[in-house]
Design a protein around this motif. Sequence first.
Motif, PDB file in Angstrom:
ATOM      1  N   LEU A   1       0.838  -1.206   0.000  1.00 36.59           N
ATOM      2  CA  LEU A   1       0.000   0.000   0.000  1.00 36.59           C
ATOM      3  C   LEU A   1       0.867   1.248   0.000  1.00 36.59           C
ATOM      4  O   LEU A   1       1.890   1.307   0.703  1.00 36.59           O
TER       5      LEU A   1
ATOM      6  N   VAL B   1      -7.980   3.145   3.413  1.00 34.45           N
ATOM      7  CA  VAL B   1      -8.519   1.792   3.265  1.00 34.45           C
ATOM      8  C   VAL B   1      -9.880   1.702   3.952  1.00 34.45           C
ATOM      9  O   VAL B   1      -9.953   1.555   5.182  1.00 34.45           O
TER      10      VAL B   1
ATOM     11  N   GLY C   1      -3.155  -1.111  -4.748  1.00 28.65           N
ATOM     12  CA  GLY C   1      -3.017  -2.031  -3.626  1.00 28.65           C
ATOM     13  C   GLY C   1      -2.765  -3.467  -4.050  1.00 28.65           C
ATOM     14  O   GLY C   1      -3.554  -4.369  -3.743  1.00 28.65           O
TER      15      GLY C   1
ATOM     16  N   LEU D   1     -10.224   1.142  -2.795  1.00 30.35           N
ATOM     17  CA  LEU D   1      -9.266   1.934  -2.044  1.00 30.35           C
ATOM     18  C   LEU D   1      -9.444   3.399  -2.444  1.00 30.35           C
ATOM     19  O   LEU D   1      -9.905   3.701  -3.548  1.00 30.35           O
TER      20      LEU D   1
END
Length: 256
Positions: A113, A119, A173, A216
Amino acid sequence: MPVPGHPAGGLKLPVSPPSRLRPPAVDALSIPPRLSIIIPCLNESVRLPRLLNDLAALRKRGHEIIVVDGGSGDGTLEQAAQGADRTLNSPAGRARQMNAGAAAARGDAFWFLHADTRVPRSVPAGVLACLRAGRPWGRCRVRLSGDTLVLRAIAALMNLRSCLTGIATGDQGIFVTRSAFDGVGGFPEIALMEDVAISRALKSGVGRPACIRPCLVTSSRRWEQRGVWRTVLLMWRLRLAYWLGADPAELARRYR
């Protein structure tokens, strides 16, 4: 003749309903595999704490958070120590930092990430469910933090591009099992396009990526600071040049 103590004729005695036992609740975040969440950083003391806060529930359930710093001078490591299991120093460069995190990780799968990512709660469960289903790697859909129509359109195009090509970028991600990651030798330690390079290797080695539908939230600061269309055109030119064999170090210089 009715027998005392027995029902007469068609008379029915009330019957107690069977007891209904509720099955124990399943905590989807606590079921294996165990994730090692690897976050490369460089001068992200403002944004990193927000991401670590988003990941706190995963950490409480036994998943591992590793922050790999590339030489920050703004207190990033001090911020990381408050919400990560491990903090590492590494030579600067996203690929080097992510490989260093993977080398130190103890999890069954890695989730990479960016420090300026947010998130939402539904995303980790989707990642874990995908890995439990036997998918060796994948990525998430994204939306940009800005709320303008053009930024929403850019995010939609990013998601569509990834679906069509089977190539994931770092802000989506990327998650991958340890065995698949080791099988392609990790991230190529190049100055730019390391995410595209490992996507190509994984796609060739184990197949196309899975896609997690919950989004995300990736920072829109790059587009806002440099100009939306200027940034879009720059990234298209850089990706085309990479596909045509340009030196990643030169591409990184142009990007910066």
